[in-house]
Write a protein that holds these residues in place. Structure first.
Motif, PDB file in Angstrom:
ATOM      1  N   VAL A 190      65.598  -0.870 -16.296  1.00 26.27           N
ATOM      2  CA  VAL A 190      66.850  -0.067 -16.077  1.00 26.27           C
ATOM      3  C   VAL A 190      66.836   1.247 -16.865  1.00 26.27           C
ATOM      4  CG1 VAL A 190      69.170   0.025 -15.646  1.00 26.27           C
ATOM      5  CG2 VAL A 190      67.964  -2.167 -15.301  1.00 26.27           C
ATOM      6  N   GLN A 191      66.739   2.429 -16.467  1.00 21.08           N
ATOM      7  CA  GLN A 191      66.849   3.678 -17.223  1.00 21.08           C
ATOM      8  C   GLN A 191      68.022   4.213 -17.003  1.00 21.08           C
ATOM      9  OE1 GLN A 191      62.523   4.999 -15.935  1.00 21.08           O
ATOM     10  NE2 GLN A 191      62.858   5.962 -18.243  1.00 21.08           N
ATOM     11  N   ALA A 198      72.109   4.844  -8.694  1.00 19.06           N
ATOM     12  CA  ALA A 198      70.709   4.403  -9.001  1.00 19.06           C
ATOM     13  C   ALA A 198      69.752   4.799  -8.054  1.00 19.06           C
ATOM     14  CB  ALA A 198      70.713   3.453  -9.867  1.00 19.06           C
ATOM     15  N   GLN A 199      68.558   5.183  -8.631  1.00 19.79           N
ATOM     16  CA  GLN A 199      67.273   5.096  -7.774  1.00 19.79           C
ATOM     17  C   GLN A 199      66.800   3.746  -8.027  1.00 19.79           C
ATOM     18  OE1 GLN A 199      64.731   8.648  -8.370  1.00 19.79           O
ATOM     19  NE2 GLN A 199      66.298   9.773  -9.547  1.00 19.79           N
ATOM     20  N   VAL A 200      66.304   2.993  -6.806  1.00 22.51           N
ATOM     21  CA  VAL A 200      65.622   1.948  -6.877  1.00 22.51           C
ATOM     22  C   VAL A 200      64.114   1.774  -6.454  1.00 22.51           C
ATOM     23  CG1 VAL A 200      65.932  -0.571  -6.055  1.00 22.51           C
ATOM     24  CG2 VAL A 200      67.993   0.921  -6.471  1.00 22.51           C
ATOM     25  N   SER A 201      63.318   1.185  -7.122  1.00 24.86           N
ATOM     26  CA  SER A 201      62.151   1.012  -6.690  1.00 24.86           C
ATOM     27  C   SER A 201      61.338  -0.534  -7.142  1.00 24.86           C
ATOM     28  CB  SER A 201      61.390   2.102  -7.074  1.00 24.86           C
ATOM     29  OG  SER A 201      61.352   2.159  -8.628  1.00 24.86           O
ATOM     30  N   VAL A 202      60.402  -0.692  -6.411  1.00 21.38           N
ATOM     31  CA  VAL A 202      59.610  -1.876  -6.959  1.00 21.38           C
ATOM     32  C   VAL A 202      58.134  -1.727  -7.050  1.00 21.38           C
ATOM     33  CG1 VAL A 202      58.705  -4.185  -5.979  1.00 21.38           C
ATOM     34  CG2 VAL A 202      61.146  -3.376  -5.559  1.00 21.38           C
ATOM     35  N   THR A 261      63.917  -0.310 -11.720  1.00 21.33           N
ATOM     36  CA  THR A 261      62.604  -0.389 -11.335  1.00 21.33           C
ATOM     37  C   THR A 261      62.468  -2.011 -11.533  1.00 21.33           C
ATOM     38  OG1 THR A 261      61.878   1.548 -11.972  1.00 21.33           O
ATOM     39  CG2 THR A 261      60.078  -0.095 -11.246  1.00 21.33           C
ATOM     40  N   LEU A 262      62.149  -2.658 -10.382  1.00 16.65           N
ATOM     41  CA  LEU A 262      61.897  -4.071 -10.343  1.00 16.65           C
ATOM     42  C   LEU A 262      60.492  -4.129 -10.415  1.00 16.65           C
ATOM     43  CD1 LEU A 262      63.361  -6.741 -10.493  1.00 16.65           C
ATOM     44  CD2 LEU A 262      63.018  -7.066  -7.937  1.00 16.65           C
ATOM     45  N   ILE A 263      59.831  -4.991 -11.323  1.00 16.46           N
ATOM     46  CA  ILE A 263      58.238  -5.118 -11.363  1.00 16.46           C
ATOM     47  C   ILE A 263      58.024  -6.660 -10.889  1.00 16.46           C
ATOM     48  CG2 ILE A 263      56.533  -5.095 -13.066  1.00 16.46           C
ATOM     49  CD1 ILE A 263      58.080  -2.909 -14.700  1.00 16.46           C
TER      50      ILE A 263
END
Length: 197
Positions: free
Chosen positions: A143-144, A54-58, A114-116
């Motif tokens: 999560v996509q 997975a790609q991970v971003s915030v 993506t963590l928002i």
């Protein structure tokens, strides 16, 4: 003439010392305080997310940049920011938590986590001889996986009270502990595992 010089020197030294002390005290009093953002994640290695990529971003979507707000009667609110960028700190620790569970972080995948950051704050009501605090951290994991999207929100609330004045070190500790628990909870969520292809 020499007598005058002898008497003027101590007087000038005294004035200089008073001015220096006053400016130092004023400088220290007005120096902006910052909190240290350093969540300590208690993680055990697992294979929960083994063979998953997975790609991970915030994303920080808060409407306030400060984390701590101290309210006192008849005084302006004192706002305390984090000494470091909250998105970067959360990204670093969240990514570590995911990799400890076996996730491979890679840009070459259609899976995105993506963590928002919706909310991350502590409000202190400071009275003369006591204080009360209310805090909340709200994070949303989006999560996509291909065309499908899973969205799940996680909450943590903190309340405390004590005598005299609120201690910044205690507020930092409580905030960091709650943030660490939330990050571990999200990284360990079996729904995220099932959703990732």
């Amino acid at each position: 003439m020499k007598l005058n010089v002898k008497y003027l020197l101590p007087a000038n030294s005294l004035v200089f010392s008073l001015l220096l002390t006053t400016s130092l005290i004023t400088g220290c009093a007005s120096a902006p305080k910052q909190m240290v953002l350093a969540p300590q994640l208690m993680l055990n290695k697992s294979n929960l997310l083994a063979n998953k990529l997975a790609q991970v971003s915030v994303n920080d979507l808060r409407n306030k940049i400060h984390i701590i707000e101290i309210l006192q009667p008849d005084a302006a609110a004192q706002l305390i920011n984090s000494a470091s960028n909250i998105s970067q700190v959360v990204n670093q620790h969240f990514s570590e938590a995911l990799t400890q569970h076996g996730l491979t972080i890679s840009p070459a995948t259609d899976n995105h986590i993506t963590l928002i950051i919706n909310n991350a704050e502590i409000t202190v009501q400071q009275a003369l001889l006591k204080y009360t605090t209310k805090g909340q951290i709200t994070l949303t994991a989006k999560v996509q996986s291909g065309d499908q999207v899973l969205t799940k929100t996680y909450n943590s609330k903190m309340n405390s009270e004590g005598p005299l004045k609120a201690d910044l070190a205690v507020l930092e500790r409580d905030f960091n502990q709650q943030l660490a628990k939330l990050l571990v909870q999200i990284a360990s969520d079996s729904q995220i595992k099932q959703f990732l292809r």
